[in-house]
Design an enzyme around this catalytic site. Structure first.
Site, PDB file in Angstrom:
ATOM      1  N   LYS A 104      11.832 -46.930 -11.630  1.00 46.44           N
ATOM      2  CA  LYS A 104      12.796 -45.862 -11.309  1.00 46.44           C
ATOM      3  C   LYS A 104      13.141 -45.911  -9.825  1.00 46.44           C
ATOM      4  O   LYS A 104      12.253 -46.120  -8.993  1.00 46.44           O
ATOM      5  CB  LYS A 104      12.167 -44.517 -11.672  1.00 46.44           C
ATOM      6  CG  LYS A 104      13.089 -43.318 -11.488  1.00 46.44           C
ATOM      7  CD  LYS A 104      12.356 -42.028 -11.859  1.00 46.44           C
ATOM      8  CE  LYS A 104      13.262 -40.833 -11.803  1.00 46.44           C
ATOM      9  NZ  LYS A 104      12.559 -39.575 -12.138  1.00 46.44           N
TER      10      LYS A 104
ATOM     11  N   SER B 238      14.949 -36.932 -15.724  1.00 42.27           N
ATOM     12  CA  SER B 238      15.738 -37.694 -14.797  1.00 42.27           C
ATOM     13  C   SER B 238      15.508 -39.213 -14.892  1.00 42.27           C
ATOM     14  O   SER B 238      16.356 -39.991 -14.447  1.00 42.27           O
ATOM     15  CB  SER B 238      15.423 -37.239 -13.372  1.00 42.27           C
ATOM     16  OG  SER B 238      14.074 -37.509 -13.054  1.00 42.27           O
TER      17      SER B 238
ATOM     18  N   SER C 273      10.542 -35.201 -16.634  1.00 42.13           N
ATOM     19  CA  SER C 273      11.442 -36.335 -16.363  1.00 42.13           C
ATOM     20  C   SER C 273      10.982 -37.684 -16.903  1.00 42.13           C
ATOM     21  O   SER C 273      11.745 -38.647 -16.865  1.00 42.13           O
ATOM     22  CB  SER C 273      11.699 -36.460 -14.864  1.00 42.13           C
ATOM     23  OG  SER C 273      12.670 -35.536 -14.471  1.00 42.13           O
TER      24      SER C 273
END
Lengths: 101, 485
Positions: free
Chosen positions: B79, B154, B178
């Site tokens: 990420k 996210s 997330s």
């Protein structure tokens, strides 16, 4: 303890908060954020239902207390790389705008 | 040739060790898959193909020398909030559009030491603020099951990349759900660890008392293997735990005799009845496998989300003050004369709406006169929520809830309504508020869209939920179904 009373955030309050946070907003943003922040705070107000008299606020979820270490010098990221990351630099220093007019 | 990118980590590891395949072939297969699919998916912000192939070559040498570790030669996606030295780290924000990381996050150092292959950086909501990746400054990631829907967020890029076989596993970060929410919406396994299990050093901070880096995998075992490689105390993060870690590479299914609690508060308004049905079916499966199931009440659970939406923005507003467009990142294009005007412009141009909203919310609740009513109150309610979990875990080994109240929503459906978006985290956020570990794993489909089952464990008991999850996974075959992408 103080309570959540008024959850209405006016556009002038938005303006004040944005100034504290150093974010410039236009008039349209101020209106939108006023509505949205008011709505969010209205939702948050739900917390008033919980009786928290004699409850200690959480400081840390796994109850860690102060973590100490020896004050020893260590190497870190090189100065050149850090200066290179800044949008503007001069003579190996980060360049900023004038602080005073 | 067999499509190597579709392998699980465990399977790939066996093939690498037996010299049936090389790490270079495996990495190339993932890079080809990314080249073929990512125009449609937009899961990656940066693909580090050249570096990945070099790492793969080094991994092959290590394997040839007979010292392969579980992740040696395994291509993983990261990420874009986790720093990889000399690689761009945007955090999904325009303000960091040109920021090159000057050091490795601790989790990246550990992955490199294990000779894992880092294939690229994945899309996410700006500074991990969101549940859909729609808040990314670099466009939304699409859900591989339906390109008109969000992958969740996210960590949506990581979730989509794993499900679309662009990599074998991935890292995300979980502040309010997330990792677990996108894992559920994309049909992966995703694990949020006990707060402190993994070092946060080198993670772009959202809310420091909630943030935890964690793994995505195609299977429970793969997820456990990644967790095993990244966990442990780090003196660079003083909140990282010193507790011993069990060896999770030898995970075995354990469910017989385990006591499972079903919190009555999790059957929230807006819960899709079909999602509810699938979770109930999953609980029945676990019962058949020998688990003992009972209802439990955690009366303060419904206050987790409002508590979170006070403390998280408060921490975010402090953390994000550092992005001033002066020391690093992007400076405003508008010319200004003074420093204060420069700050105002840098932040106005660099941050997206959700980030501005949370910074302002936090600035407000922390400001003089409001601090006690909001922040202190929320930390007190947090104490009560922690108390509920501690009470429940006196009786139960794990708790089960749906991960998300519904399946993946359409792109644009909630983007103008922040509160509706926040409600997506209603079932995941309590684990962050209390700091306990939780896993999401696939438990079925509604209209061909995946549904996630959440198992929440007691502090430090990741092993318990992984063992239970593995038992469930072995009794079902949801993982074998792949999107026609």
């Amino acid at each position: 303890m103080s309570k959540i009373t008024d959850t209405k955030i006016s556009t002038s309050e938005v303006e004040h908060i944005a100034k504290l946070a150093r974010i410039e907003l236009d008039e349209k943003d101020k209106k939108t954020f006023s509505t949205q922040l008011t709505e969010i705070l209205q939702y948050i107000k739900k917390l008033e239902e919980v009786d928290t008299d004699d409850v200690e606020p959480t400081a840390h979820v796994t109850q860690l207390k102060n973590i100490m270490r020896h004050d020893k010098a260590k190497t870190c990221v090189g100065q050149a790389d850090l200066i290179k990351a800044a949008p503007a630099s001069q003579d190996n220093c980060i360049k900023v705008k004038a602080v005073l007019k | 040739m067999l499509s190597l990118h579709t392998l699980t980590i465990k399977k790939a590891h066996e093939k690498l060790k037996n010299k049936e395949i090389s790490a270079v072939e495996l990495t190339q297969s993932c890079l080809d898959r990314i080249a073929e699919t990512d125009k449609k998916l937009n899961a990656f912000l940066t693909v580090t193909g050249k570096e990945a192939l070099e790492q793969a070559k080094a991994a092959d040498k290590k394997i040839a020398a007979g010292s392969a570790e579980p992740l040696t030669g395994i291509p993983l996606a990261i990420k874009d909030v986790i720093l990889v030295k000399d690689v761009k780290n945007t955090a999904g924000s325009k303000i960091l559009e040109n920021y090159i990381a000057t050091y490795d996050a601790t989790v990246i150092r550990k992955l490199k030491e294990a000779s894992a292959v880092i294939i690229g950086k994945t899309n996410c909501d700006e500074f991990a603020m969101g549940s859909s990746t729609e808040n990314s400054a670099y466009g939304v990631t699409k859900n591989p099951w339906d390109l008109e829907r969000v992958p969740g967020g996210s960590s949506g890029g990581s979730a989509a990349a794993v499900r679309a076989d662009q990599c074998l596993g991935a890292l995300g970060s979980d502040t309010g759900g997330s990792i677990r929410q996108p894992a559920a919406l994309c049909g992966n396994v995703g694990l949020k660890l006990t707060y402190g299990r993994v070092s946060r050093y080198g993670l772009s901070a959202l809310a420091s008392s909630f943030d935890q880096i964690g793994p995505f995998g195609k299977t429970v075992t793969d997820t456990a293997w990644i967790f095993n490689a990244i966990a442990g105390h780090d003196e660079k993060d003083s909140t990282s735990l010193t507790e011993d870690m069990p060896d999770l590479t030898k995970l075995s299914p354990q469910i017989k005799g385990k006591k499972i609690g079903i919190p009555e508060e999790c059957f929230v308004k807006g819960l899709n009845p079909k999602v509810k049905q699938l979770v109930e079916d999953a609980v029945k499966t676990l019962e058949k496998l020998g688990a003992k199931v009972d209802e439990v009440s955690l009366p303060h659970l419904p206050y987790s989300l409002p508590t979170y939406y006070i403390i998280m923005p408060a921490e975010a507003s402090s953390n994000l003050a550092r992005y001033d467009g002066i020391r690093y990142g992007r400076a405003a294009e508008t010319e200004t004369d003074t420093l204060i005007e420069n700050y105002l412009k840098n932040k106005a141009e660099g941050f997206g709406d959700e980030t501005k909203r949370r910074i302002m919310l936090g600035t407000y609740t922390l400001s003089s006169g409001y601090y006690d009513a909001y922040y202190t109150k929320a930390q007190k309610v947090r104490t009560k929520i922690i108390g509920d979990f501690k009470q429940a875990f006196k009786e139960f080994d794990l708790l089960i809830t749906p991960t998300v109240p519904d399946v993946a929503f359409k792109i644009g459906e909630k983007s103008d309504d922040p509160l509706a978006m926040y409600l997506n985290d209603i079932l995941t956020v309590s684990a962050n508020v209390a700091g306990v570990p939780a896993i999401s794993l696939p438990c079925g489909f509604v209209n061909d869209l995946p549904v996630g089952l959440q198992m929440i464990g007691n502090y430090y008991q990741e092993e318990t939920i992984l063992e239970a999850a593995l038992a469930y996974e072995m009794a079902t075959d949801w993982n074998s179904k792949k999107p026609k992408f």
